[in-house]
Design an enzyme around this catalytic site. Structure first.
Site, short mmCIF file in Angstrom:
data_model
loop_
_atom_site.label_atom_id
_atom_site.label_comp_id
_atom_site.label_asym_id
_atom_site.label_seq_id
_atom_site.Cartn_x
_atom_site.Cartn_y
_atom_site.Cartn_z
N HIS A 81 0.94 -1.23 0.03
CA HIS A 81 0.22 0.13 0.17
C HIS A 81 0.84 1.11 -0.03
CE1 HIS A 81 -2.95 2.89 1.17
NE2 HIS A 81 -4.07 2.08 0.89
N THR A 153 -9.36 25.89 -50.66
CA THR A 153 -10.55 25.36 -50.09
C THR A 153 -10.42 23.84 -51.00
OG1 THR A 153 -12.20 26.37 -51.47
CG2 THR A 153 -11.64 27.20 -49.25
N HIS A 154 -10.86 22.75 -50.15
CA HIS A 154 -10.82 21.55 -50.93
C HIS A 154 -9.24 21.20 -51.43
CE1 HIS A 154 -15.33 21.44 -50.28
NE2 HIS A 154 -15.19 22.58 -50.46
N SER A 280 18.45 9.31 -45.05
CA SER A 280 19.61 8.29 -45.08
C SER A 280 20.44 8.05 -46.50
CB SER A 280 19.36 6.96 -44.22
OG SER A 280 18.44 6.44 -44.97
N LYS A 285 17.03 15.84 -49.28
CA LYS A 285 16.00 15.89 -48.69
C LYS A 285 16.04 17.05 -47.63
CE LYS A 285 12.49 14.06 -48.97
NZ LYS A 285 11.73 12.81 -48.69
N GLU A 292 5.79 17.11 -38.31
CA GLU A 292 5.30 15.56 -38.17
C GLU A 292 5.51 15.11 -36.99
OE1 GLU A 292 6.61 14.71 -43.00
OE2 GLU A 292 7.93 14.16 -41.28
#
Length: 458
Positions: A81, A153-154, A280, A285, A292
């Site tokens: 406890h 939009t869309h 890698s 990149k 993210e």
């Protein structure tokens, strides 16, 4: 086995900042529980239930130097406890005064009141994070008050806006979260000192005074009609709030990710060209990695809403189904919220804004983003809004089929040129003159942010 080899939770080694994680550390939790026990002793002394000297001794011993984590864990291994282990460890340090430790209380008086201290400390950190992020957004919004870009939009071109106005929307949203945080303090930073099922029977006729003294001493609100625990709607609201905050952050991070797409390239996360690696294998990149990361972690925070809602539903005055779940929910959601706010602030405080690409994309629209402006100009010439809409719609569809720009197609249309001259048409086709009150709304929102935070943002 070394401790590092046993780590299985990413919060231990990858995510979260030390200040927030320390609020919910084992040592901090034990210290908070000791603070509650000391406040209880002082409350008893204030109403004459125990000698003031005993309360002074308990207060002096209720710290991590006198009551070590190692000692508490050793006792818990025997008693099974955790709170009784802490009570015994503290009592052993207090000599004869130890018989007054935990007098009249139940375990959750200590657990939930200590948790309220943790929540209070965590909200102070999140409030500071929100303040910092709002200031970052205000500066960015003002800087790009007049930077024209295409609204979408869309996922398709819509009409012109300004990048500063886009960011002003984020400022406004974060201001609402800041206000929600102020509101939730009085409902989430709440403890109890009312005994086994909340009746206060263990404190006899001194109950109200003792509970009031303890919470006032600790700077907390009071659960007015507790069961054995503080009511969990309070925690559910708290988890929903941090889920709202982090979902907003995910929304902004998603916009960065979209605008950083190679074919759009209107903004980009900062990139350390000397050291940072994007891939890698693909050496070129440059990825929106922080954004993210924010999106992924926000989804974890949201996932805690359901178990915390379910933790509101207990058998009778309480059971233990909430306890184990909340050891994850509260600590993880708070630590991740702080981490997310720090990361999204990093993204926007160092954001590369490519206004030249915004102009390039405007030019690439071949004038079609100005269709609304043209139809309103034509409507004002007396042909009516609906007729103008249909006319511009037909011209636009035909122009796209033929590979023409909107201006060329309008100039070739006799009906249009009966209504406007070339100068009027060019004015209607100017994206810079069709951002409405976007710059003025930037001014309004950012001024409101300064008022809310009570300071100038420069």
């Amino acid at each position: 086995m070394e401790r590092d080899a046993m780590l299985i939770c990413p919060l231990d080694y990858r995510y979260g900042r030390e200040e927030m994680k320390s609020v919910f550390s084992e040592e901090s939790r034990l210290n908070s529980q000791l603070l509650v026990e000391a406040a209880l002793a002082r409350a008893h002394a204030a109403v004459g239930n125990i000698p003031s000297e005993a309360a002074e001794i308990i207060t002096a011993k209720a710290n991590l130097e006198c009551v070590s984590m190692e000692r508490v864990k050793a006792i818990e291994a025997e008693t099974k406890h955790d709170i009784m282990a802490m009570v015994k460890a503290l009592s052993d340090q207090c000599g004869d005064a130890g018989r007054y430790v935990h007098l009249g209380a139940t375990s959750n008086d200590i657990v939930d009141t200590a948790a309220a201290l943790e929540i209070k400390a965590a909200l102070e950190i999140i409030e500071r994070d929100l303040d910092t992020f709002i200031c970052t957004l205000v500066k960015l919004s003002r800087k790009h008050r007049n930077t024209v870009e295409i609204g979408r939009t869309h996922g398709q071109f819509a009409i012109p806006t300004t990048f500063g106005f886009k960011i002003a929307g984020y400022v406004s949203e974060m201001m609402r979260h800041y206000e929600r945080l102020q509101e939730i303090k009085k409902r989430a930073c709440v403890g109890k000192m009312s005994g086994a099922i909340g009746t206060g029977a263990g404190f006899a006729d001194q109950f109200f005074k003792i509970q009031e003294n303890v919470m006032k001493d600790l700077g907390l609100g009071i659960e007015e009609a507790a069961t054995q625990i503080v009511c969990r709607d309070r925690y559910a609201e708290l988890v929903f709030l941090v889920s709202l905050i982090t979902t907003s952050c995910e929304r902004y991070a998603t916009e960065v990710r979209n605008l950083q797409r190679s074919e759009i390239a209107e903004v980009a996360e900062a990139f350390d060209a000397k050291k940072q690696v994007g891939s890698s294998t693909m050496a070129q990149k440059r990825n929106p990695m922080l954004s993210e990361n924010v999106c992924g972690l926000a989804r974890i925070v949201r996932s805690y809403i359901a178990p915390q809602m379910e933790s509101m539903i207990l058998w009778h005055e309480r059971d233990l189904t909430n306890s184990s779940a909340e050891r994850f929910i509260l600590t993880h959601s708070m630590a991740l919220t702080d981490d997310i706010l720090a990361k999204i602030n990093n993204v926007f405080s160092n954001l590369d804004v490519h206004s030249e690409n915004m102009q390039r994309n405007i030019n690439a629209s071949n004038g079609f983003i100005m269709a609304e402006s043209v139809l309103l100009t034509l409507s004002a010439k007396g042909i009516g809004r609906q007729n103008a809409h249909e006319l511009v719609r037909q011209i636009s569809l035909k122009a796209e089929t033929e590979g023409k720009g909107l201006r060329e197609a309008l100039l070739e249309n006799a009906e249009v040129m009966k209504l406007v001259n070339e100068a009027e048409l060019d004015a209607a086709l100017d994206p810079n003159s069709y951002v409405g009150s976007a710059p003025q709304m930037v001014d309004k929102v950012t001024a409101e942010a300064e008022k809310l935070l009570g300071k100038r943002i420069v």
